[in-house]
Scaffold this active site. Structure first.
Site, mmCIF file in Angstrom:
data_model
loop_
_atom_site.group_PDB
_atom_site.id
_atom_site.type_symbol
_atom_site.label_atom_id
_atom_site.label_comp_id
_atom_site.label_asym_id
_atom_site.label_seq_id
_atom_site.Cartn_x
_atom_site.Cartn_y
_atom_site.Cartn_z
ATOM 1 N N GLU A 131 -13.042 3.909 -8.799
ATOM 2 C CA GLU A 131 -13.631 2.622 -8.429
ATOM 3 C C GLU A 131 -13.824 2.571 -6.919
ATOM 4 O OE1 GLU A 131 -13.140 -2.103 -7.926
ATOM 5 O OE2 GLU A 131 -11.522 -0.696 -7.516
ATOM 6 N N ASP A 144 -8.322 2.775 -10.068
ATOM 7 C CA ASP A 144 -8.498 1.493 -9.405
ATOM 8 C C ASP A 144 -8.397 1.653 -7.883
ATOM 9 O OD1 ASP A 144 -8.445 -1.554 -9.672
ATOM 10 O OD2 ASP A 144 -6.638 -1.218 -8.472
ATOM 11 N N ASP A 188 0.822 -1.210 0.000
ATOM 12 C CA ASP A 188 0.000 0.000 0.000
ATOM 13 C C ASP A 188 0.856 1.261 0.000
ATOM 14 O OD1 ASP A 188 -2.797 0.646 0.046
ATOM 15 O OD2 ASP A 188 -2.405 1.642 1.969
#
Ligand code: AAO
Length: 511
Positions: A248, A212, A182
């Site tokens: 998203e 995304d 991450d």
């Protein structure tokens, strides 16, 4: 002066919500896993002539090559650098595609994977689509470069380092999504590096981005890199055009993170749309098409001008992501065509059509064990999209966007653009009809009995060609003909066993 100022403020506000499609085109198609060369050809030979506004392409940057399982489609969601270098092609091929598509007025939208790099357990080495070295264990991605400082390992508060609970917004944004490293988007270096990647794509001529895993980034961190983006390339777009942004975010309700958290940055994917429409068309949970009368915000969806809508996407068509079993896909072709037809006829949201590849779907205990299978390939090299004599695709490319019923509804949506929903009719069950002003009209029969009704279409008198059962060619119609009287009414008859139990007419298909 004041009006001018107001206008420019309005323009700035609308900016990132506007897909910037050309010539009144109103939808886009996701050509999932296609090669750049094939997309360039498709823009020229099919998408432009049939009024498609743009293409969402698979992530173009370098990713980890995964060999266990063998080259899954999802390896492209594991970046190792921002070099334009993937199974779909090289940077030169990408540039050629963007130019050729832009030259015929078809926009390119890039799937931008910027929340994370590859999975933490992928082995170190040069197993990547461009041969760049990376070491997930030591958080080292020298081809970017990123190092340990650029990841959220220190910030995440769960003991596993993974997202454990979707009711905790901090975890969802600061911890790893299924093991994916991450990125620390609070750092200006990371923000600037991401902006540089996206600006490189903008300079090539792309029109915008699907972002995304946006749910896994803080909206403010996203805003920070989005604010660094340049205007679109003036070779194809008006001066001052902002990139189209759609994020998203999966929000089916009941979690800590809401779609509305992201409205400031751009549009957001409306996942309730496909989940609910699938439920209605399958007639599950007591749902009926008649209930679609107040479809949209009336179903507690986000505001229409913020929504990116779709019947299925590359995840939920194979059980990834969210939406579950109700999602309709090409595997349920008859119901799927009705769902896509409804989406394209209905004014709510900005629609994306899915275009898939076939895989050997195989269920064990309700789960598709082949949900990972990558695109049609020869020893890993993606196969060309071949075109059959009947205009369908070969080599296991499904090409839903080339199905007559879907292609003609893409055209229908362009023809009725700007018209409001009018002349709603239903039988209280699963027979419905509605118009779009005086430009188009559509009728569905999803009941187990015939539909025989005289309906107000709102259209000028004349004979129309049904664009679902056929096409208008010259002044002839290869499908059903519909006669609209001087009073705007027409008689519709749809057998419940019809191959496609719906009829659509519009003013450009008048004989
Ligand atoms: C692969 C392997 C993993 C491995 C990993 C790292 O499969 O086993 O750990 O590599 O080595 C894709 C694939 C992943 C793949 C990944 C990387 O789908 O399988 O992992 O590439 O190669 C969440 C995210 C959403 C994401 C979705 C798949 O929020 O952003 O998961 N979609 C995008 C892409 C997708 C991609 C990635 C992100 C990563 O479209 O293709 O992954 O780049 C809840 C949450 C959702 C969450 C789902 C699934 O949903 O709300 O936010 O989506 O769970 O985790 C009901 C609920 C619904 C719930 C759902 C499922 O429907 O109403 O809310 O159940 O529980």
């Amino acid at each position: 002066m004041r009006l001018l100022l107001l206008l420019s403020v309005f323009d700035v506000c609308w900016a990132q919500y506007d897909p910037r499609t050309k010539c009144g085109r109103t939808s886009i198609v996701h050509l999932f896993e296609w090669r750049w060369d094939d997309i360039a050809l498709e823009c020229e030979r099919y998408l432009a002539p049939n009024g498609f506004g743009g293409v969402q392409v698979s992530p173009p940057n370098e990713n980890a090559v995964i060999n266990n399982p063998l080259r899954p489609w999802w390896e492209r969601y594991q970046p190792v650098s921002y070099k334009i270098c993937s199974r779909s092609g090289s940077e030169d091929e990408f540039r050629a595609m963007v130019k050729r598509c832009n030259d015929v007025g078809v926009n390119i939208y890039v799937d931008a994977v910027v929340n994370h790099m590859c999975g933490k357990d992928v082995s170190a080495g040069t197993s990547s689509t461009c041969g760049s070295y990376y070491n997930p264990g030591s958080r080292d991605f020298p081809a970017v470069p990123y190092s340990g400082w650029d990841f959220n390992d220190g910030k995440c508060q769960t003991s596993s380092g993974e997202i454990e609970n979707y009711n905790d917004a901090n975890q969802v944004r600061d911890c790893r999504l299924s093991g994916l490293l991450d990125l620390a988007l609070e750092k200006d270096y990371v923000r600037s590096t991401i902006a540089a990647y996206l600006n490189h794509l903008i300079s090539i001529g792309v029109a915008g981005f699907r972002i995304d895993a946006s749910k896994h980034m803080w909206p403010g961190d996203m805003k920070a890199f989005l604010d660094k983006l340049n205007n679109l390339n003036t070779s194809w777009f008006p001066e001052g055009s902002r990139p189209f942004i759609y994020q998203e975010v999966i929000d089916l309700g009941g979690e800590a993170i809401h779609s509305s958290d992201y409205f400031g940055n751009g549009r957001v994917t409306e996942f309730k749309y496909g989940a609910k429409l699938g439920t209605v068309i399958r007639k599950w949970d007591g749902e009926k098409m008649a209930y679609l009368k107040n479809w949209g915000e009336g179903w507690s969806f986000m505001p229409s001008d913020k929504a990116l809508v779709f019947v299925d996407n590359h995840d939920n068509q194979r059980g990834h992501g969210a939406g579950g079993a109700s999602i309709l896909t090409f595997w349920d072709a008859r119901l799927y065509k009705m769902a896509v037809g409804f989406m394209l006829a209905h004014p709510y949201g900005f629609p994306r059509v899915m275009s898939s590849f076939k895989w050997p779907r195989y269920f064990e205990n309700g789960k598709d064990v082949n949900d990972w299978v990558g695109p049609p390939n020869d020893n890993g090299t993606i196969k060309q999209v071949t075109i059959n004599a009947d205009t369908t695709c070969g080599n296991d490319w499904v090409c839903e966007h080339r199905w007559r019923q879907i292609r003609n509804m893409v055209i229908f949506r362009n023809v009725v653009n700007g018209q409001s929903l009018t002349n709603w009719w239903d039988n209280g069950s699963n027979q419905i009809a509605f118009g779009r002003g005086n430009k188009g009209f559509i009728v569905f029969n999803n009941d187990d009995w015939a539909l025989n009704s005289n309906l107000q279409t709102g259209l000028p008198a004349g004979t129309y060609c049904d664009v679902i059962s056929g096409d208008k060619s010259d002044n002839d119609c290869t499908g059903i003909q519909v006669h609209v009287g001087n009073d705007g009414r027409a008689y519709f008859s749809i057998c419940n066993s019809a191959e496609d139990p719906f009829i659509a007419i519009h003013v450009n298909a008048k004989l």
